[in-house]
Scaffold this active site. Structure first.
Site, PDB file in Angstrom:
ATOM      1  N   GLY A  62      80.570   5.244  33.083  1.00  0.00           N
ATOM      2  CA  GLY A  62      81.911   4.706  33.323  1.00  0.00           C
ATOM      3  C   GLY A  62      81.825   3.399  34.080  1.00  0.00           C
ATOM      4  O   GLY A  62      81.078   3.287  35.051  1.00  0.00           O
ATOM      5  N   ALA A  94      91.415   8.454  34.184  1.00  0.00           N
ATOM      6  CA  ALA A  94      91.392   8.747  32.741  1.00  0.00           C
ATOM      7  C   ALA A  94      91.683   7.409  32.080  1.00  0.00           C
ATOM      8  O   ALA A  94      92.578   6.676  32.520  1.00  0.00           O
ATOM      9  CB  ALA A  94      92.458   9.771  32.397  1.00  0.00           C
ATOM     10  N   SER A 111      82.857   0.243  29.660  1.00  0.00           N
ATOM     11  CA  SER A 111      82.016   1.419  29.878  1.00  0.00           C
ATOM     12  C   SER A 111      80.990   1.462  28.750  1.00  0.00           C
ATOM     13  O   SER A 111      81.124   0.745  27.760  1.00  0.00           O
ATOM     14  CB  SER A 111      82.865   2.689  29.864  1.00  0.00           C
ATOM     15  OG  SER A 111      83.787   2.680  30.932  1.00  0.00           O
ATOM     16  N   HIS A 131      74.467   5.941  36.585  1.00  0.00           N
ATOM     17  CA  HIS A 131      75.729   6.674  36.358  1.00  0.00           C
ATOM     18  C   HIS A 131      76.943   5.770  36.255  1.00  0.00           C
ATOM     19  O   HIS A 131      78.013   6.208  35.858  1.00  0.00           O
ATOM     20  CB  HIS A 131      75.945   7.725  37.443  1.00  0.00           C
ATOM     21  CG  HIS A 131      76.609   7.217  38.699  1.00  0.00           C
ATOM     22  ND1 HIS A 131      76.090   6.189  39.460  1.00  0.00           N
ATOM     23  CD2 HIS A 131      77.753   7.587  39.327  1.00  0.00           C
ATOM     24  CE1 HIS A 131      76.886   5.969  40.498  1.00  0.00           C
ATOM     25  NE2 HIS A 131      77.899   6.795  40.433  1.00  0.00           N
TER      26      HIS A 131
END
Length: 507
Positions: free
Chosen positions: A404, A231, A411, A430
């Site tokens: 990410g 996170a 990012s 991705h």
């Protein structure tokens, strides 16, 4: 075909089509039904070819196959249409390369589904929350905020969830996805609208999932896990597309956002493992041949194929509930530090995308609308403006695509394009994609140095397993900016926003 061709012989099967596109011609591996394609810039191209050169020298022994070989082996699977595609972040994986995309014709009785084309961490994905805070609001309390996030979200290898849950709740969550979170009060109604598939795959059937998977999943719901999951508290560093950014509620540099990257934990891993065992038997029965044992698969229409798709949908729903639970916990952490409500902080979900999934979608193949099973492993759906499956808010700007970076690097938010729809079944990269294996990272990097470098950049970090941070250090990965710029140059997605981290919470 001789198994160990020389590197120069291998090159005869590779054509450079334009500055960023290479074609892998039929014959590179046996039984190819379509060509392979991969997208790179000069630097990423060198990594791909170095990997192939090493493989030729080793005469096929040791480690995973190089990504080019894996892309080609996927092109040999029954029922594949158009091409097997490697995106700029492609690297060797189990069966399919990570960053490999392939679509199979649902109307072809021979067409297959392969768990290796989804990955073990089913619906590993990323979500992005915006806030109305500015970097100057957060800097003075950055450490406190990072600690609050770390305290609220269970992280690390064996972490257990704090969301109360019994076996019956889990079974409901597996079939309901975000609707379960909504019912239980862990999600906002608007969150559902801003999730891929609206946070719920409707073909999920918990009876298709074994008891071992449920047992592994039950304690892990609402946990971040370890590995590349994180996170991050990030700030908007650059805006490339003003219109698309405003649609997302991002209107200035310095605005604070929260990115959550996690998947289906041990539950998804077990679903994949169970399916691979069942599919090996089905392949013998149905005489399905593949070039690589890791490409175990089953005909889509077979009982094993259908069971896997139902179980995979459960794992996807598990991951959406998991990210919803962590969103709830992140909102609580922010509210606590700023002594207000998540609502007053405008902590709305911008979007939630999946990186490892197989989905039934309508695409145009040879001028005809066709129902395909699109396998996206380490790749992201990127639908263009006006596509019926994206939310009303993004109809004019295209689907947000969340990319990410690696720990402590930037990012990106991209948007889907019409060209991506034509070239890559509405799919883009991705993330950064590994350049080094985990073992090589551990051998070559010192975890304290990695942590010190993050501190020098002014990034607060909270890590449950500091000795694992070398595996996720920026050196272990390709450069995310190269990957994103390549996708932008090819036209399969368009840059909208660049984000940089100010705090990282990791397993």
């Amino acid at each position: 075909m001789p198994e160990n061709r020389s590197y120069n012989d291998e090159l005869n099967f590779l054509d450079k089509i334009d500055a960023h596109t290479w074609r892998i011609k039929k014959g590179f591996v046996p039984n190819m039904k379509v060509d392979g394609f991969f997208y790179v810039d000069d630097l990423l191209e060198k990594l791909m070819f170095d990997e192939l050169r090493q493989h030729s020298r080793a005469a096929g022994f040791g480690g995973f196959l190089p990504a080019m070989k894996q892309i080609a082996n996927v092109a040999a699977l029954p029922g594949i249409v158009k091409k097997s595609v490697g995106l700029p972040d492609v690297h060797a994986g189990y069966g399919f390369a990570i960053g490999n995309l392939a679509a199979f014709d649902m109307s072809n009785p021979e067409a297959v589904v392969s768990p290796g084309g989804v990955g073990f961490d089913i619906n590993c994905g990323v979500r992005l929350l915006r806030t109305n805070l500015d970097e100057r609001d957060v800097q003075p309390v950055k450490d406190e905020l990072a600690q609050a996030m770390f305290d609220h979200i269970p992280v690390g290898v064996g972490s257990k969830g704090v969301i109360p849950m019994g076996a019956r709740d889990l079974e409901e969550a597996l079939e309901m996805g975000v609707d379960w979170s909504l019912r239980e009060g862990y999600a906002w109604a608007e969150d559902k609208e801003h999730c891929e598939e609206y946070g719920r795959m409707l073909n999920a059937d918990q009876s298709a999932v074994g008891s071992k998977a449920k047992k592994r999943g039950l304690p892990q719901l609402g946990t971040l896990g370890a590995g590349n999951h994180y996170a991050e508290i990030q700030v908007v560093d650059e805006i490339f597309d003003d219109y698309a950014s405003r649609r997302m509620g991002i209107d200035h540099k310095g605005q604070v956002v929260v990115m959550i990257h996690s998947g289906s934990r041990g539950f998804g891993h077990q679903v994949a493992t169970d399916a691979l065992v069942a599919m090996e038997k089905a392949m013998k029965r149905d005489k399905v041949l593949t070039n690589d044992r890791q490409l175990a698969c089953a005909r889509i229409s077979s009982p094993e194929g259908q069971e896997y798709l139902k179980g995979m949908a459960c794992a996807a729903n598990f991951a959406w509930v998991n990210r919803s639970s962590m969103t709830f916990l992140s909102r609580q952490a922010f509210a606590k530090v700023f002594n207000t409500t998540p609502d007053d902080l405008d902590m709305q979900l911008i979007y939630d995308v999946s990186h490892n999934i197989a989905k039934m979608e309508e695409h145009i193949v040879d001028g005809k609308q066709t129902t395909l099973l699109v396998h996206r492993k380490g790749s992201t759906r990127a639908f263009p403006p006006h596509h019926p499956l994206i939310p009303v808010d993004y109809q004019l700007s295209g689907q947000p695509v969340l990319i990410g970076g690696t720990m402590g690097t930037c990012s990106y938010v991209l948007t889907g394009t019409e060209k991506g729809m034509e070239q890559t079944f509405g799919t883009t990269c991705h993330g950064a994609g590994r350049a080094w294996s985990r073992a090589k990272s551990r051998r070559n990097l010192d975890y304290q140095e990695v942590l010190d470098r993050l501190a020098e950049k002014g990034i607060s970090i909270r890590v449950a397993s500091p000795k694992l941070v070398m595996e996720e250090a920026p050196e272990s990965y390709k450069n995310v900016t190269d990957v994103v710029n390549t996708c932008h140059a090819v036209g399969i997605s368009k840059k909208a926003i660049k984000l940089r981290p100010i705090a990282v919470i990791k397993g």
